[in-house]
Design a protein around this motif. Structure first.
Motif, mmCIF file in Angstrom:
data_model
loop_
_atom_site.group_PDB
_atom_site.id
_atom_site.type_symbol
_atom_site.label_atom_id
_atom_site.label_comp_id
_atom_site.label_asym_id
_atom_site.label_seq_id
_atom_site.Cartn_x
_atom_site.Cartn_y
_atom_site.Cartn_z
ATOM 1 N N GLY A 46 91.236 52.058 37.216
ATOM 2 C CA GLY A 46 90.824 51.863 35.840
ATOM 3 C C GLY A 46 91.590 52.668 34.816
ATOM 4 O O GLY A 46 92.707 53.108 35.042
ATOM 5 N N LYS A 47 90.937 52.881 33.661
ATOM 6 C CA LYS A 47 91.565 53.553 32.521
ATOM 7 C C LYS A 47 91.055 54.982 32.383
ATOM 8 O O LYS A 47 89.885 55.257 32.606
ATOM 9 C CB LYS A 47 91.285 52.772 31.236
ATOM 10 C CG LYS A 47 92.033 53.300 30.014
ATOM 11 C CD LYS A 47 91.716 52.498 28.768
ATOM 12 C CE LYS A 47 92.604 52.946 27.606
ATOM 13 N NZ LYS A 47 92.566 54.393 27.367
ATOM 14 N N ASP A 48 91.950 55.858 32.013
ATOM 15 C CA ASP A 48 91.626 57.253 31.744
ATOM 16 C C ASP A 48 90.491 57.324 30.711
ATOM 17 O O ASP A 48 90.644 56.848 29.586
ATOM 18 C CB ASP A 48 92.891 57.937 31.214
ATOM 19 C CG ASP A 48 92.706 59.414 30.908
ATOM 20 O OD1 ASP A 48 91.574 59.922 31.027
ATOM 21 O OD2 ASP A 48 93.705 60.064 30.537
ATOM 22 N N PRO A 49 89.340 57.929 31.068
ATOM 23 C CA PRO A 49 88.189 57.946 30.150
ATOM 24 C C PRO A 49 88.112 59.165 29.238
ATOM 25 O O PRO A 49 87.131 59.331 28.513
ATOM 26 C CB PRO A 49 87.010 57.951 31.133
ATOM 27 C CG PRO A 49 87.517 58.784 32.274
ATOM 28 C CD PRO A 49 88.987 58.463 32.395
ATOM 29 N N GLN A 50 89.126 60.024 29.248
ATOM 30 C CA GLN A 50 89.017 61.253 28.451
ATOM 31 C C GLN A 50 89.007 60.984 26.948
ATOM 32 O O GLN A 50 89.854 60.247 26.447
ATOM 33 C CB GLN A 50 90.176 62.198 28.785
ATOM 34 C CG GLN A 50 89.983 63.012 30.045
ATOM 35 C CD GLN A 50 90.747 64.317 29.967
ATOM 36 O OE1 GLN A 50 91.913 64.364 29.591
ATOM 37 N NE2 GLN A 50 90.083 65.403 30.339
ATOM 38 N N PRO A 51 88.093 61.608 26.213
ATOM 39 C CA PRO A 51 88.107 61.532 24.749
ATOM 40 C C PRO A 51 89.029 62.603 24.171
ATOM 41 O O PRO A 51 89.329 63.608 24.820
ATOM 42 C CB PRO A 51 86.657 61.807 24.380
ATOM 43 C CG PRO A 51 86.203 62.772 25.437
ATOM 44 C CD PRO A 51 86.914 62.345 26.704
ATOM 45 N N ASP A 52 89.462 62.385 22.931
ATOM 46 C CA ASP A 52 90.278 63.376 22.235
ATOM 47 C C ASP A 52 89.618 63.861 20.948
ATOM 48 O O ASP A 52 90.235 64.546 20.142
ATOM 49 C CB ASP A 52 91.668 62.814 21.928
ATOM 50 C CG ASP A 52 91.623 61.586 21.011
ATOM 51 O OD1 ASP A 52 90.507 61.154 20.647
ATOM 52 O OD2 ASP A 52 92.700 61.063 20.687
ATOM 53 N N HIS A 53 88.323 63.503 20.781
ATOM 54 C CA HIS A 53 87.603 63.871 19.557
ATOM 55 C C HIS A 53 86.110 63.887 19.854
ATOM 56 O O HIS A 53 85.622 63.123 20.694
ATOM 57 C CB HIS A 53 87.905 62.845 18.453
ATOM 58 C CG HIS A 53 87.472 63.264 17.086
ATOM 59 N ND1 HIS A 53 86.162 63.134 16.650
ATOM 60 C CD2 HIS A 53 88.173 63.803 16.045
ATOM 61 C CE1 HIS A 53 86.075 63.583 15.406
ATOM 62 N NE2 HIS A 53 87.276 63.997 15.015
ATOM 63 N N MET A 54 85.376 64.739 19.158
ATOM 64 C CA MET A 54 83.936 64.857 19.381
ATOM 65 C C MET A 54 83.201 63.552 19.096
ATOM 66 O O MET A 54 82.125 63.309 19.652
ATOM 67 C CB MET A 54 83.366 65.980 18.526
ATOM 68 C CG MET A 54 83.702 67.382 19.012
ATOM 69 S SD MET A 54 83.128 67.756 20.696
ATOM 70 C CE MET A 54 81.349 67.768 20.440
ATOM 71 N N ASP A 55 83.753 62.703 18.252
ATOM 72 C CA ASP A 55 83.128 61.398 17.988
ATOM 73 C C ASP A 55 83.073 60.537 19.242
ATOM 74 O O ASP A 55 82.268 59.611 19.335
ATOM 75 C CB ASP A 55 83.898 60.645 16.902
ATOM 76 C CG ASP A 55 83.665 61.221 15.515
ATOM 77 O OD1 ASP A 55 82.742 62.044 15.380
ATOM 78 O OD2 ASP A 55 84.418 60.853 14.587
ATOM 79 N N ARG A 56 83.934 60.850 20.208
ATOM 80 C CA ARG A 56 84.002 60.064 21.444
ATOM 81 C C ARG A 56 83.526 60.862 22.661
ATOM 82 O O ARG A 56 83.830 60.493 23.799
ATOM 83 C CB ARG A 56 85.435 59.552 21.651
ATOM 84 C CG ARG A 56 85.828 58.520 20.598
ATOM 85 C CD ARG A 56 87.272 58.072 20.723
ATOM 86 N NE ARG A 56 88.208 59.064 20.199
ATOM 87 C CZ ARG A 56 88.463 59.245 18.896
ATOM 88 N NH1 ARG A 56 87.841 58.522 17.990
ATOM 89 N NH2 ARG A 56 89.346 60.145 18.497
#
Length: 358
Positions: free
Chosen positions: A245-255
Motif C-alpha cells: 500500500g501507500k505510506d500513511p505518515q502525515p506531515d501536519h497535525m491536521d492529518r
C-alpha cells in the motif's frame, strides 16, 4: 532514567499486516511469523534483559557481535567478532560491527556522549536471528537483526540509519524515557529517525540540503517498488505499491492519525505520526543550513534530555524553542528556524517551555 518500554522495532506493524494479504504464500508466511515472534518477544523482553544485563557493564562502548545461526534463543548465539578482532568472513557481522562503531563515534565526537547510556555501555549485536525474520529491534540491552525474507525485505544490517535508529532507542531510554505510545511514542520513534539520519549524513559528510532524508532505503529487495520505510523530508511518500500500500505518515497535525493504543494499532500510531516531528526536524535543518548534526542536532538532543516520559508534540516544540534560545540566543536564526518549522507542521510554539505533562 531507566524505564519500562515496549520492544522497539524498525518495521512498522502495518506493513507486515498488509503483507498477510499477499498472493505469495512465502511472503504471507514470513510476515505472519515476524508478527507472531515479535509479539512473543515483547513478553520475553524482561527475561532476556536480565540475561543480557550481566554483559552490559560499562566498558567504553566495546562492541560484540553474535551469530544466532537462524536460532531465536540469544544466549546460545556464537560470539563472532569483538572490539579488537579482525573483520569476520560474515559480512552481516562486519556491517553490524561497523554500524555500531559509526554510531558510537558520532555520539562521542558530536554529542559528547559515552555510548548508549552515557557511561560506556557495551554494544551487543545479534545477526541472523530466526528464518525470514523481517525486522530489527532494540530490546533495552542489545540490538537484533533479521535477514529478511529475501523477497520483500533484505538483510537489516545493510542500512546504517536503521542501526543508528535502533541504538538511539537506547539513548532515549536513558534520557527522556519517552513512553512508547501515542504522541510520546511517536516522538520516541522520531528521535530515532533523527539520530539515524544524522549518523548517516555525518558519516557521508553530507549537508542537510544534499541528503535524501530516507530511513531504511536499503531494507527492501530490488523487487519492491519503495524508496524506504520513511521519508523525513516528505512524510507519506516513501512507498506506494500493490504489495503493502501507500505510506500513511502525515506531515501536519491536521492529518494526525488517531489509532488505538494496541499492538495492532501501532501503540497509537508511533511509526505513523512520527512523520510530523520528523518533518519539523528536516525543516529546521534546511532552514538553518549546513549540517543537521550541528545546531539542529544539538537543539534536539538537549531538548530530549530536558523531556520526560509523557512529553507531547507541543511540549517538545516549546522545549526546542527554549533550547535554541539557550544555545544560540533569543531571536537567533536558529531559534527562528525552530519556530517556523514547527508552525509549518501545525504546532505553534509558545514562549514558556514545558518539558512534558505529568
Amino acid at each position: 532514567m531507566p524505564t519500562s518500554h515496549r520492544l522497539s522495532c524498525i518495521t512498522p506493524p502495518f506493513i507486515l499486516t498488509r503483507l498477510l494479504d499477499s498472493d505469495n504464500e512465502a511472503i504471507r508466511q514470513a510476515a505472519l511469523a515476524t508478527l507472531l515472534t515479535t509479539a512473543q518477544l515483547r513478553g520475553e523482553r524482561e527475561v532476556r534483559g536480565l540475561i543480557a544485563g550481566a554483559l552490559a557493564a560499562p566498558d567504553d562502548g566495546r562492541r560484540s557481535i553474535f551469530d544466532c545461526e537462524q536460532g531465536t534463543f540469544l544466549p546460545r548465539a556464537t560470539l563472532i567478532r569483538s572490539e579488537d578482532d579482525e573483520p569476520a568472513a560474515d559480512q552481516s557481522v562486519n556491517r553490524a560491527f561497523d554500524g555500531f562503531g559509526a554510531t558510537r563515534t558520532f555520539y562521542r565526537d558530536v554529542l559528547q556522549r559515552n555510548s548508549i547510556d552515557g557511561r560506556g555501555m557495551r554494544l551487543q549485536g545479534y545477526v541472523h536471528r530466526g528464518r525470514n525474520y523481517n525486522n530489527a529491534f532494540w530490546d533495552g540491552q542489545e540490538m537484533v537483526f533479521g535477514d529478511g525474507d529475501g523477497q520483500v525485505f533484505s538483510d537489516f544490517t545493510g542500512s546504517l540509519d536503521v542501526i543508528a535508529h535502533e541504538l538511539a532507542h537506547g539513548v532515549t531510554e536513558h534520557t527522556a524515557g519517552l513512553e512508547y505510545r501515542t504522541q510520546s511514542g511517536a516522538l520516541n520513534e522520531s528521535m530515532s529517525d533523527v539520530a539515524g539520519s544524522m549518523v548517516k549524513q555525518w558519516s557521508l559528510q553530507q549537508p542537510a540540503d544534499q541528503a535524501d532524508w530516507l530511513i531504511g532505503a536499503e531494507v527492501f529487495t530490488p523487487h519492491i517498488d519503495a524508496d524506504a520505510l520513511r521519508s523525513m523530508k516528505a512524510p507519506g511518500t516513501a512507498f506506494d505499491n500493490k504489495v503493502f500500500g501507500k505510506d500513511p505518515q502525515p506531515d501536519h497535525m491536521d492529518r494526525f492519525v488517531n489509532l488505538p493504543d494496541t499492538d495492532e494499532g501501532d501503540n497509537g500510531g508511533v511509526h505513523i505520526n512520527s512523520g510530523i516531528p520528523n518533518k519539523a526536524f528536516y525543516l529546521v535543518s534546511v532552514g538553518i543550513g549546513g549540517n543537521s548534526w550541528e545546531a539542529p542536532g544539538h537543539i534536539w538532543y538537549e531538548s530530549m534530555k530536558a523531556s520526560n516520559p509523557n512529553t507531547q508534540f507541543q511540549d517538545f516544540a516549546d522545549t526546542t524553542f527554549h533550547k535554541a534560545d539557550e544555545l544560540y540566543g533569543a531571536g537567533s536564526p536558529e531559534q527562528q528556524a525552530v519556530s517556523a518549522a514547527w508552525a509549518e507542521v501545525g504546532v505553534q510554539v509558545t514562549t514558556s517551555p514545558r518539558c512534558g505533562r505529568r
